[in-house]
Design a protein around this motif. Sequence first.
Motif, PDB file in Angstrom:
ATOM      1  N   GLY A  77       0.799  -1.205   0.000  1.00 43.77           N
ATOM      2  CA  GLY A  77       0.000   0.000   0.000  1.00 43.77           C
ATOM      3  C   GLY A  77       0.837   1.261   0.000  1.00 43.77           C
ATOM      4  N   ARG A  78       0.166   2.386  -0.318  1.00 40.71           N
ATOM      5  CA  ARG A  78       0.854   3.672  -0.338  1.00 40.71           C
ATOM      6  C   ARG A  78       0.697   4.363   1.004  1.00 40.71           C
ATOM      7  N   LYS A  79       1.683   5.176   1.350  1.00 38.47           N
ATOM      8  CA  LYS A  79       1.635   5.948   2.579  1.00 38.47           C
ATOM      9  C   LYS A  79       1.373   7.409   2.234  1.00 38.47           C
ATOM     10  N   PRO A  80       0.781   8.163   3.152  1.00 38.37           N
ATOM     11  CA  PRO A  80       0.481   9.576   2.878  1.00 38.37           C
ATOM     12  C   PRO A  80       1.747  10.354   2.543  1.00 38.37           C
ATOM     13  N   TRP A  81       1.620  11.235   1.564  1.00 42.44           N
ATOM     14  CA  TRP A  81       2.747  12.081   1.158  1.00 42.44           C
ATOM     15  C   TRP A  81       2.762  13.333   2.015  1.00 42.44           C
ATOM     16  N   ASP A  82       3.925  13.696   2.537  1.00 43.78           N
ATOM     17  CA  ASP A  82       4.062  14.853   3.404  1.00 43.78           C
ATOM     18  C   ASP A  82       4.397  16.084   2.562  1.00 43.78           C
ATOM     19  N   ALA A  83       3.353  16.784   2.100  1.00 39.56           N
ATOM     20  CA  ALA A  83       3.559  17.947   1.236  1.00 39.56           C
ATOM     21  C   ALA A  83       4.280  19.070   1.968  1.00 39.56           C
ATOM     22  N   ILE A  84       4.032  19.203   3.270  1.00 40.60           N
ATOM     23  CA  ILE A  84       4.694  20.265   4.034  1.00 40.60           C
ATOM     24  C   ILE A  84       6.197  20.023   4.083  1.00 40.60           C
ATOM     25  N   ARG A  85       6.606  18.768   4.308  1.00 36.06           N
ATOM     26  CA  ARG A  85       8.042  18.454   4.339  1.00 36.06           C
ATOM     27  C   ARG A  85       8.662  18.671   2.966  1.00 36.06           C
ATOM     28  N   PHE A  86       7.921  18.353   1.910  1.00 37.75           N
ATOM     29  CA  PHE A  86       8.395  18.608   0.547  1.00 37.75           C
ATOM     30  C   PHE A  86       8.710  20.087   0.355  1.00 37.75           C
ATOM     31  N   ILE A  87       7.785  20.948   0.784  1.00 43.83           N
ATOM     32  CA  ILE A  87       7.983  22.388   0.633  1.00 43.83           C
ATOM     33  C   ILE A  87       9.153  22.868   1.472  1.00 43.83           C
ATOM     34  N   LYS A  88       9.233  22.406   2.719  1.00 43.80           N
ATOM     35  CA  LYS A  88      10.294  22.855   3.619  1.00 43.80           C
ATOM     36  C   LYS A  88      11.664  22.440   3.105  1.00 43.80           C
ATOM     37  N   GLN A  89      11.771  21.202   2.585  1.00 48.37           N
ATOM     38  CA  GLN A  89      13.071  20.760   2.081  1.00 48.37           C
ATOM     39  C   GLN A  89      13.428  21.458   0.775  1.00 48.37           C
ATOM     40  N   SER A  90      12.510  21.461  -0.182  1.00 44.62           N
ATOM     41  CA  SER A  90      12.806  22.000  -1.507  1.00 44.62           C
ATOM     42  C   SER A  90      13.122  23.486  -1.465  1.00 44.62           C
ATOM     43  N   SER A  91      12.423  24.227  -0.598  1.00 49.77           N
ATOM     44  CA  SER A  91      12.592  25.679  -0.566  1.00 49.77           C
ATOM     45  C   SER A  91      13.995  26.101  -0.154  1.00 49.77           C
ATOM     46  N   LYS A  92      14.736  25.224   0.508  1.00 47.77           N
ATOM     47  CA  LYS A  92      16.098  25.563   0.927  1.00 47.77           C
ATOM     48  C   LYS A  92      17.067  25.638  -0.245  1.00 47.77           C
ATOM     49  N   VAL A 137      11.037  12.508  -0.484  1.00 48.77           N
ATOM     50  CA  VAL A 137       9.756  13.212  -0.395  1.00 48.77           C
ATOM     51  C   VAL A 137       9.532  14.074  -1.633  1.00 48.77           C
ATOM     52  N   VAL A 138      10.613  14.500  -2.302  1.00 46.58           N
ATOM     53  CA  VAL A 138      10.472  15.299  -3.516  1.00 46.58           C
ATOM     54  C   VAL A 138       9.891  14.489  -4.665  1.00 46.58           C
ATOM     55  N   MET A 139       9.870  13.157  -4.531  1.00 46.50           N
ATOM     56  CA  MET A 139       9.287  12.278  -5.544  1.00 46.50           C
ATOM     57  C   MET A 139       8.066  11.534  -4.998  1.00 46.50           C
ATOM     58  N   GLY A 140       7.567  11.963  -3.830  1.00 46.02           N
ATOM     59  CA  GLY A 140       6.399  11.320  -3.251  1.00 46.02           C
ATOM     60  C   GLY A 140       6.708  10.251  -2.235  1.00 46.02           C
ATOM     61  N   GLY A 141       8.003  10.043  -1.899  1.00 42.02           N
ATOM     62  CA  GLY A 141       8.404   9.003  -0.965  1.00 42.02           C
ATOM     63  C   GLY A 141       8.293   9.434   0.489  1.00 42.02           C
ATOM     64  N   VAL A 142       8.648   8.513   1.393  1.00 40.94           N
ATOM     65  CA  VAL A 142       8.516   8.785   2.828  1.00 40.94           C
ATOM     66  C   VAL A 142       9.834   8.633   3.577  1.00 40.94           C
ATOM     67  N   SER A 143      10.935   8.370   2.897  1.00 43.37           N
ATOM     68  CA  SER A 143      12.238   8.312   3.560  1.00 43.37           C
ATOM     69  C   SER A 143      12.564   9.685   4.148  1.00 43.37           C
ATOM     70  N   ALA A 144      13.330   9.695   5.252  1.00 44.60           N
ATOM     71  CA  ALA A 144      13.607  10.967   5.917  1.00 44.60           C
ATOM     72  C   ALA A 144      14.989  10.936   6.558  1.00 44.60           C
ATOM     73  N   SER A 145      15.667  12.092   6.529  1.00 49.45           N
ATOM     74  CA  SER A 145      16.978  12.195   7.170  1.00 49.45           C
ATOM     75  C   SER A 145      17.181  13.585   7.742  1.00 49.45           C
ATOM     76  N   THR A 146      18.193  13.699   8.605  1.00 50.56           N
ATOM     77  CA  THR A 146      18.587  14.986   9.176  1.00 50.56           C
ATOM     78  C   THR A 146      20.106  15.106   9.088  1.00 50.56           C
TER      79      THR A 146
END
Length: 302
Positions: A77-92, A137-146
């Motif tokens: 199944g698909r997991k929800p896409w985090d559009a807010i995280r997409f914006i926060k990451q890409s905008s940098k 997340v820029v491609m709709g995924g859910v992987s995350a790092s800091t």
Amino acid sequence: TTDYIYQSPTIKQTAMTTLPLLILLAMVGILPTQVTSFASPNDDGGWKTRPRSAIIQQTIEDRRDSKTRKEDSTTTGRKPWDAIRFIKQSSKFISLPNPFDQRSGSSSVMTVVPGDIIWQSGMKPSSLFQWAPLDDVVMGGVSASTFDNETGEWIGTVSDSNSGGFIGIRTTSASVPALNMEACSGVELFLRSGNAKRIKAVIRDSAEFNGVCWTTCFNMPSTSKKNIFDSVMKKDKTVSIRIPFEAQVPTIFSKTVPDQTFNVKNVVAFQLVYSKFEFDGVLNSNFELGDFSLGIDDIKAY
């Protein structure tokens, strides 16, 4: 869903993220009206020509392929896409045109010679540049790092849900001059192994958000045989990896791009990626899903 991103702009949208997403897409040059200006993959899985709107095209291809083949994922199944995280990451990594920016010619270029330190953990924010996450997340995924610029620690979790499978860090572009590295043969990375395996090092000669990635893949050397005192003091050994300019492969979204020339006089950004994807549909043979860590001490020119 986020399918509305790829529909005609005349269709009514009701999602709360519509306006900021369209603004961000406009800033990186990937408006829906450009969907018809795509390049096609060649028989080897790379691009026939350089794509104008790679992020939309790649996402459409991923969705089309998922309808004709079983999803290669450990998660159903698909997991929800985090559009807010997409914006926060890409905008940098996006800079709006600044008519008051007086930098031009040689004043906007910094000459680098072999031995120069390009980045070092603990550098002040006013130094040359800083790193920030840019995950799938820029491609709709859910992987995350800091990433911690003080310690150089990059940690995250990689998931292949939603056709994803990578995490990355990229240097921010605001107010950073281009580097003229004509006198250099490449860059040398000083890394602490963590549990990273095969990594992609990317050098960018364009400030475009979806510009060509000059990519080199390398395996982290095994550091399993540690000195007993290292184990007691919990120290990771530092290894050096050289990235020669002449061995780089031009890619966009893990697909090779033909007829490109690296501009060694205009190095504007660096990027590291831990991905299940190698090039042109080939998977990374030295990769695992799950928790990830890598330490970065220095980046030098050689």
